[in-house]
Design a protein around this motif. Structure first.
Motif, PDB file in Angstrom:
ATOM      1  N   THR A  18     -58.566 -15.972 -52.821  1.00 19.72           N
ATOM      2  CA  THR A  18     -58.930 -17.109 -51.987  1.00 19.72           C
ATOM      3  C   THR A  18     -58.188 -18.363 -52.445  1.00 19.72           C
ATOM      4  OG1 THR A  18     -61.082 -16.186 -51.453  1.00 19.72           O
ATOM      5  CG2 THR A  18     -60.857 -18.564 -51.202  1.00 19.72           C
ATOM      6  N   SER A  19     -58.102 -18.552 -53.734  1.00 21.94           N
ATOM      7  CA  SER A  19     -57.371 -19.706 -54.276  1.00 21.94           C
ATOM      8  C   SER A  19     -55.898 -19.650 -53.892  1.00 21.94           C
ATOM      9  CB  SER A  19     -57.512 -19.764 -55.798  1.00 21.94           C
ATOM     10  OG  SER A  19     -58.851 -19.957 -56.159  1.00 21.94           O
ATOM     11  N   ILE A  20     -55.300 -18.463 -54.008  1.00 26.82           N
ATOM     12  CA  ILE A  20     -53.885 -18.306 -53.634  1.00 26.82           C
ATOM     13  C   ILE A  20     -53.710 -18.568 -52.144  1.00 26.82           C
ATOM     14  CG2 ILE A  20     -51.964 -16.691 -53.435  1.00 26.82           C
ATOM     15  CD1 ILE A  20     -53.078 -15.237 -55.926  1.00 26.82           C
ATOM     16  N   TYR A  21     -54.565 -17.966 -51.323  1.00 21.40           N
ATOM     17  CA  TYR A  21     -54.454 -18.150 -49.874  1.00 21.40           C
ATOM     18  C   TYR A  21     -54.558 -19.631 -49.511  1.00 21.40           C
ATOM     19  CZ  TYR A  21     -55.145 -17.714 -44.872  1.00 21.40           C
ATOM     20  OH  TYR A  21     -55.005 -17.840 -43.511  1.00 21.40           O
ATOM     21  N   ASN A  22     -55.523 -20.326 -50.095  1.00 24.64           N
ATOM     22  CA  ASN A  22     -55.702 -21.740 -49.808  1.00 24.64           C
ATOM     23  C   ASN A  22     -54.445 -22.531 -50.174  1.00 24.64           C
ATOM     24  OD1 ASN A  22     -57.218 -24.124 -49.051  1.00 24.64           O
ATOM     25  ND2 ASN A  22     -57.344 -24.534 -51.238  1.00 24.64           N
ATOM     26  N   TRP A  23     -53.843 -22.223 -51.306  1.00 26.25           N
ATOM     27  CA  TRP A  23     -52.618 -22.912 -51.740  1.00 26.25           C
ATOM     28  C   TRP A  23     -51.467 -22.652 -50.762  1.00 26.25           C
ATOM     29  CZ3 TRP A  23     -48.151 -20.513 -54.049  1.00 26.25           C
ATOM     30  CH2 TRP A  23     -47.211 -21.419 -54.538  1.00 26.25           C
ATOM     31  N   VAL A  24     -51.288 -21.381 -50.373  1.00 28.33           N
ATOM     32  CA  VAL A  24     -50.209 -21.027 -49.447  1.00 28.33           C
ATOM     33  C   VAL A  24     -50.477 -21.620 -48.058  1.00 28.33           C
ATOM     34  CG1 VAL A  24     -49.057 -19.102 -48.280  1.00 28.33           C
ATOM     35  CG2 VAL A  24     -49.560 -18.950 -50.717  1.00 28.33           C
ATOM     36  N   ALA A  25     -51.746 -21.675 -47.668  1.00 26.87           N
ATOM     37  CA  ALA A  25     -52.095 -22.175 -46.335  1.00 26.87           C
ATOM     38  C   ALA A  25     -52.016 -23.693 -46.229  1.00 26.87           C
ATOM     39  CB  ALA A  25     -53.493 -21.707 -45.950  1.00 26.87           C
ATOM     40  N   THR A  26     -52.289 -24.402 -47.312  1.00 32.54           N
ATOM     41  CA  THR A  26     -52.412 -25.856 -47.200  1.00 32.54           C
ATOM     42  C   THR A  26     -51.374 -26.659 -47.974  1.00 32.54           C
ATOM     43  OG1 THR A  26     -53.941 -26.015 -49.078  1.00 32.54           O
ATOM     44  CG2 THR A  26     -54.911 -25.681 -46.872  1.00 32.54           C
ATOM     45  N   THR A  27     -50.776 -26.077 -49.005  1.00 34.22           N
ATOM     46  CA  THR A  27     -49.963 -26.872 -49.919  1.00 34.22           C
ATOM     47  C   THR A  27     -48.528 -26.395 -50.055  1.00 34.22           C
ATOM     48  OG1 THR A  27     -51.965 -27.333 -51.187  1.00 34.22           O
ATOM     49  CG2 THR A  27     -49.864 -27.795 -52.268  1.00 34.22           C
TER      50      THR A  27
END
Length: 193
Positions: free
Chosen positions: A129-138
């Motif tokens: 989830t942390s990786i996905y959030n980083w790839v999705a938003t940052t």
């Protein structure tokens, strides 16, 4: 049948998802009558956002025209929600605030038991989830540099490479990922019942 083209591997991913969402919204606005939404992976995330627009947003006037939604590998899958009587557990890999809620009746999320994009079990600090959030938003770099940058943030290589191979396929080509559950929905064995 309307195929919605959108840039699938632009970073951050939410930019691609938003382009797809806006194109779907435009089609809905331009096309009278009933419709069904279908999406896989990032397309599933886009139609999940459209579903929210239909239920509580500015597309609510078209809500009655929605006959149903079907997703495959949805990063925004609602906790415990799937097709009737078949729940592989977990939820989509996106943050809790972005995941679907209360979709019973009109929405089926096909979720393979081994597709962590749809079946993670932790909270927002879970590694995928942390990786996905980083790839999705940052993340705004090149696809080829993603794993290196994940390593710079302390993500173990086994997680970063598994994430990249699962969500994007090998080298960004999902056709080269036939053994990844996230890309096997079209050939998955029939579900009992």
């Amino acid at each position: 049948y309307v195929n919605v083209e959108y840039p699938r591997i632009n970073f951050p991913l939410n930019d691609s998802i938003e382009v797809c969402r806006q194109r779907i919204r435009q089609i809905i606005n331009d096309t009278p009558g009933t419709f069904i939404l279908v999406g896989h992976s990032l397309g599933a995330a886009a139609i999940s956002k459209v579903y929210k627009d239909l239920k509580t947003g500015d597309l609510s006037s078209r809500s009655r025209d929605l006959l149903g939604g079907f997703t495959f590998g949805n990063p925004e899958r609602e906790t415990g929600h799937s097709i009737p009587d078949v729940d592989p557990g977990g939820h989509g890999v996106d943050l809790y605030a972005n995941r679907l809620r209360q979709t019973a009746g009109l929405w089926w999320d096909f979720a393979s038991p081994h597709d962590f994009i749809t079946t993670v079990t932790g909270n927002d600090t879970e590694v995928y989830t942390s990786i996905y959030n980083w790839v999705a938003t940052t993340y705004t770099g090149l696809f080829s540099h993603m794993a290196v940058q994940m390593g710079d943030f302390g993500v173990p290589e086994e997680f970063s490479q598994s994430f990249i191979d699962t969500l994007f396929g090998y080298g960004g080509d999902h056709r080269l990922a036939p053994d990844r559950p996230h890309w096997d929905y079209a050939t998955y064995r029939p579900i009992g019942g």
